[in-house]
Each structure stands twice: as structure tokens, then as C-alpha cells.
Design a protein around this motif. Structure first.
Motif, PDB file in Angstrom:
ATOM      1  N   ALA A  48      -9.812   5.805   1.917  1.00 52.05           N
ATOM      2  CA  ALA A  48     -10.233   4.408   1.744  1.00 52.05           C
ATOM      3  C   ALA A  48      -9.923   3.591   2.995  1.00 52.05           C
ATOM      4  CB  ALA A  48      -9.546   3.793   0.526  1.00 52.05           C
ATOM      5  N   GLU A  61       0.822  -1.217   0.000  1.00 50.08           N
ATOM      6  CA  GLU A  61       0.000   0.000   0.000  1.00 50.08           C
ATOM      7  C   GLU A  61       0.850   1.260   0.000  1.00 50.08           C
ATOM      8  OE1 GLU A  61      -3.611  -2.329   2.325  1.00 50.08           O
ATOM      9  OE2 GLU A  61      -2.306  -0.953   3.421  1.00 50.08           O
ATOM     10  N   ALA A  91      -6.661  -2.687   6.192  1.00 47.06           N
ATOM     11  CA  ALA A  91      -7.315  -1.377   6.127  1.00 47.06           C
ATOM     12  C   ALA A  91      -6.505  -0.308   6.855  1.00 47.06           C
ATOM     13  CB  ALA A  91      -8.721  -1.479   6.719  1.00 47.06           C
ATOM     14  N   PRO A 146      -6.442   9.645  -1.299  1.00 48.37           N
ATOM     15  CA  PRO A 146      -7.338   8.525  -1.625  1.00 48.37           C
ATOM     16  C   PRO A 146      -7.101   7.300  -0.750  1.00 48.37           C
ATOM     17  CG  PRO A 146      -6.478   9.525  -3.623  1.00 48.37           C
ATOM     18  CD  PRO A 146      -5.714  10.117  -2.481  1.00 48.37           C
ATOM     19  N   TRP A 147      -5.857   7.037  -0.424  1.00 49.41           N
ATOM     20  CA  TRP A 147      -5.545   5.867   0.395  1.00 49.41           C
ATOM     21  C   TRP A 147      -5.973   6.062   1.840  1.00 49.41           C
ATOM     22  CZ3 TRP A 147      -4.083   1.308  -1.516  1.00 49.41           C
ATOM     23  CH2 TRP A 147      -3.692   1.288  -2.859  1.00 49.41           C
ATOM     24  N   SER A 175     -12.639   1.547   5.348  1.00 52.51           N
ATOM     25  CA  SER A 175     -12.430   0.107   5.548  1.00 52.51           C
ATOM     26  C   SER A 175     -12.284  -0.257   7.026  1.00 52.51           C
ATOM     27  CB  SER A 175     -11.185  -0.349   4.775  1.00 52.51           C
ATOM     28  OG  SER A 175     -11.315  -0.061   3.397  1.00 52.51           O
TER      29      SER A 175
END
Length: 411
Positions: free
Chosen positions: A92, A72, A123, A88-89, A96
Motif C-alpha cells: 500500500a 502505521e 505513504a 499489505p502495508w 501511495s
């Protein structure tokens, strides 16, 4: 290219507070659940095997977190979007982890907890590595120590606050988890707003093939990696020693010190307040001291030794006062350590173009330490009882301090 903020000589307060709030967004819920509510839930389901289950859970989480962090972080380094490459990560990851927290309130079996917590590690690391990379992306070199101090304040504020909140919900676990979910949303969104990482559309990301592809998703082997790995393993030992205590702090009070659940809750709260006061106080002064005296390595090493003294104290007497002394010493140590640690990590990076991935590997020591510590503790508790985990943690810190002092690139 020189940072525009650095040219103007202005201190990047928005970046500092954005990192602080973003860190608290994931750290407080994670530590509150991991250190207190999750062990409490395991104790409800399988009280006879709770120590072994915590260790098993930690082992599985360690493997999952290791793989997730590298992948990631590397993908974050290569993301191009209208929202930037980190946002964005992080967003997200927030969504999650909230889903995992919700299903944690529903599971009633140990196998369900293990599956849920494994997915949670995937996550969580969507948030951890990209957030730390903001320091490398945006912090002017002359302010790295002070920006790192914001991260340190967050670490030292978040750890005891997570425990303080969670300790109030040991007998009402689901309500505690729901409160942490709300906390995560509010603080993470505030952090992203303050950092203000805009679009990076148009940024060229070279295509990867062959050995370049493998290197983008693996531990660094090129460049000046000697200091990098000393920093990684020094941090791993420091965090492992900390979580030998933190991972079993509820059981230390109830099983080692023979206190009731109500008394354990009371003493956990006192300990958390001590950690909060000492940790935040020393975190505030650590970063500016590092910037002024250029003494990153020495401050980190001294902090590690102080932690070693703190974690060894409870071996003296199975009474709450020893945990309070531990909290005072380790709180000061963590405050100083966390306030300058990220500045040291950025300095020893072998390749600035893979900042999130490599910082993710350094900070993987956080994730691995949080599971490696409890694993070691479980083995020692099973073989020799609780008392021996404290000197073991102290030795870990001394070895970690030695590794930090061997770093050459940093004064």
C-alpha cells in the motif's frame, strides 16, 4: 520459540536480499527526489526563498512523519491477513508513494509541493517501519549483525545512487521522477518476493482497551526504555548531521563554493561515487565484524565520531576537494554505522510484541534527522552563512557518539 532457520544453522540469504531490495525500493527514489530534484524544483519556482522553503517543508514533513510512523507501525504489528502483517502495508505504501510522485510532476506552486510532500511522508512510512520489522520477525539472533549488514549495504548504496541518478535530471526533473517510480516498483516487488512473508491468519491479537490502547499507539514507557531512547537520540544526531550536508549539498556547491549548475552536477556525481565505494565497502564488513567480536555499541560509536570528522572538513575551504574528503570519511562511517545499527536497535527493543512500532520510532530518527538537519542548517545559514553548518554537524556527531556509549544492554 527458536527460529527454524537458526536450528538448521543456515544463513537466511533470502531474508537478507529481500530486505536489501525492499529498502532500495523506497530509499533510492526518496533520497534522489528529496536531496536533489525537490530542491531543484523549488529553485525553479521560488529561487529567492529556496533555503527557507526547504526548511519549512522539512518542518511540516517531520511532524507528519512522526505521527504516521507510530500509527502505521503499530497497525502493522496488529495486522492479520493471508499476505502476512507486513506485506499489505509495504505494498500500500508503494502504490501511495507512486501517486504522490506522479502529482509532484504536476504541481507548480509551493503550497502544492508542501501538501504533496506531506502526503508522501504518510505513504513512505507505510513501507519504512514494516520493512525494518522483518529483522525482528525473522532474523535468527546469531545472524542479526549480518542481516543488519544487508540493510546497511542498502543504505550506503541507495544514498549515493539516488543522488547520482537525480543529478542527471536537475534540468529535466519530471523525467527523473518517472525513472524513480519505475525503479521503486521493480525493487519493492523483488524484495517482497524474496522475504516471502506468508499468511499469518490464525495469529491471535489481543484486544486493546484503556491504557493498553494508548500504549499500543505511543512512545514506549514500560520495560527497559533507557537504552532504547539512547539509541533513538544517538541515531537522530547522527542522521541530522548527515543531512545538514545532504539536504543542502546542491546549494553548498552553487552558493557556498560558487560553482555553476553544470559544475555542481559534475561534482555531485564524483561525490556520490566516493560515497558509494566507501559506504558499500564498510557496510559489507561491519555486520560480520559485529557478529564475530560482539561489538555493536563500539562500532556504532566509532562510526559516529568518524562522521563528525567528515562533516566538519568543508569548513576548511569552500572548494570541491573538501566535499570529496567529506564523502570518503562519511561514506566509511555510514557504511559501518548502517551495517550494525539495526542489530543494535533490535537488541534494545523494550517489547518484542510491538517490534514494528518501536523500530519505527527508532527509525523515525532517520525521517526526523532528514528534516531536523536541514532546519538547523537553514537557521545557521541565515544567521552566519554556510561555513558554520559544518562544525555544527561535527558537534552533533560527538554528542551522538556519547549517547551510544551510554547504552548498557549492548557490548
Amino acid at each position: 520459540m527458536e527460529n527454524a532457520v537458526e536450528k538448521k544453522g543456515k544463513f537466511p540469504y533470502r531474508l537478507g536480499f529481500g530486505i536489501l531490495f525492499g529498502l532500495l525500493g523506497w530509499l533510492v527514489p526518496y533520497l534522489g527526489v528529496n536531496s536533489t530534484l525537490l530542491p531543484a524544483k523549488i529553485q525553479q519556482i521560488a529561487p529567492g526563498q529556496k533555503v527557507q522553503i526547504v526548511a519549512l517543508l522539512a518542518t511540516i514533513a517531520m511532524v507528519v512523519a512522526t505521527i504516521a510512523n507510530i500509527i502505521e507501525g503499530a497497525l502493522s504489528d496488529r495486522t492479520v491477513s493471508r499476505w502476512g502483517k507486513r506485506n499489505p502495508w509495504i505494498f500500500a505504501g508503494m502504490i501511495s508513494t507512486l501517486i504522490c510522485f506522479y502529482f509532484l510532476t504536476k504541481v507548480t506552486t509551493i503550497s502544492g509541493i508542501i501538501l504533496n510532500w506531506s502526503l508522501f511522508q504518510v505513504a513512505l512510512n507505510m513501507m519504512v517501519a514494516p520493512l525494518v520489522a522483518f529483522i525482528a520477525d525473522k532474523a535468527p539472533k546469531k545472524y542479526r549483525g549480518s542481516i543488519s549488514a544487508f540493510y546497511g549495504v542498502g543504505m550506503n548504496f541507495g544514498t549515493p545512487v539516488g543522488t547520482m541518478i537525480a543529478s542527471r535530471y536537475i534540468t529535466n526533473i519530471n523525467s527523473g521522477i518517472y525513472i524513480f517510480m519505475v525503479f521503486e516498483v521493480i525493487f519493492t516487488l523483488i524484495g517482497l518476493f524474496l522475504v516471502g512473508d506468508g499468511s499469518n491468519k490464525g495469529e491471535k491479537v489481543p484486544k486493546l482497551h484503556g491504557s493498553e490502547l494508548i500504549e499500543a499507539f505511543s512512545f514506549p514507557i514500560h520495560g527497559d526504555v533507557r537504552d532504547f531512547y539512547f539509541a533513538v537520540f544517538g541515531k537522530l544526531l547522527f542522521v541530522s548531521a548527515q543531512f545538514i550536508i545532504t539536504g543542502y549539498q546542491l546549494y553548498i556547491f552553487t552558493d557556498y563554493m560558487k560553482l555553476s549548475s553544470a559544475s555542481a552536477t559534475h561534482n555531485l556525481s564524483i561525490m556520490s561515487i566516493i560515497l558509494l565505494i566507501t559506504g558499500v565497502s564498510f557496510a559489507i564488513i561491519g555486520g560480520p565484524m559485529a557478529d564475530k567480536f560482539h561489538s555493536l555499541k563500539l562500532l556504532v560509536a566509532i562510526s559516529t565520531v568518524a562522521m563528525g570528522l567528515g562533516v566538519a572538513i568543508p569548513a576548511i575551504d569552500p572548494a570541491p576537494w573538501t566535499m570529496f574528503v567529506y564523502a570518503g570519511l562519511s561514506g566509511a562511517a555510514m557504511g559501518m554505522y548502517n551495517s550494525v545499527d539495526q542489530a543494535l536497535n533490535v537488541t534494545v527493543l523494550p517489547n518484542p510484541n510491538s517490534a514494528a512500532k518501536d523500530l519505527g520510532i527508532v527509525n523515525l530518527a532517520n525521517s526526523l534527522g532528514q528534516v531536523f538537519g536541514p532546519i538547523c542548517a537553514s537557521l545557521v545559514i541565515g544567521a552566519m552563512g554556510y561555513r558554520m553548518i559544518f562544525p555544527m554537524a561535527g558537534v552533533m556527531c560527538l554528542v551522538g557518539a556519547g549517547l551510544i556509549l551510554m547504552i548498557r544492554k549492548v557490548k
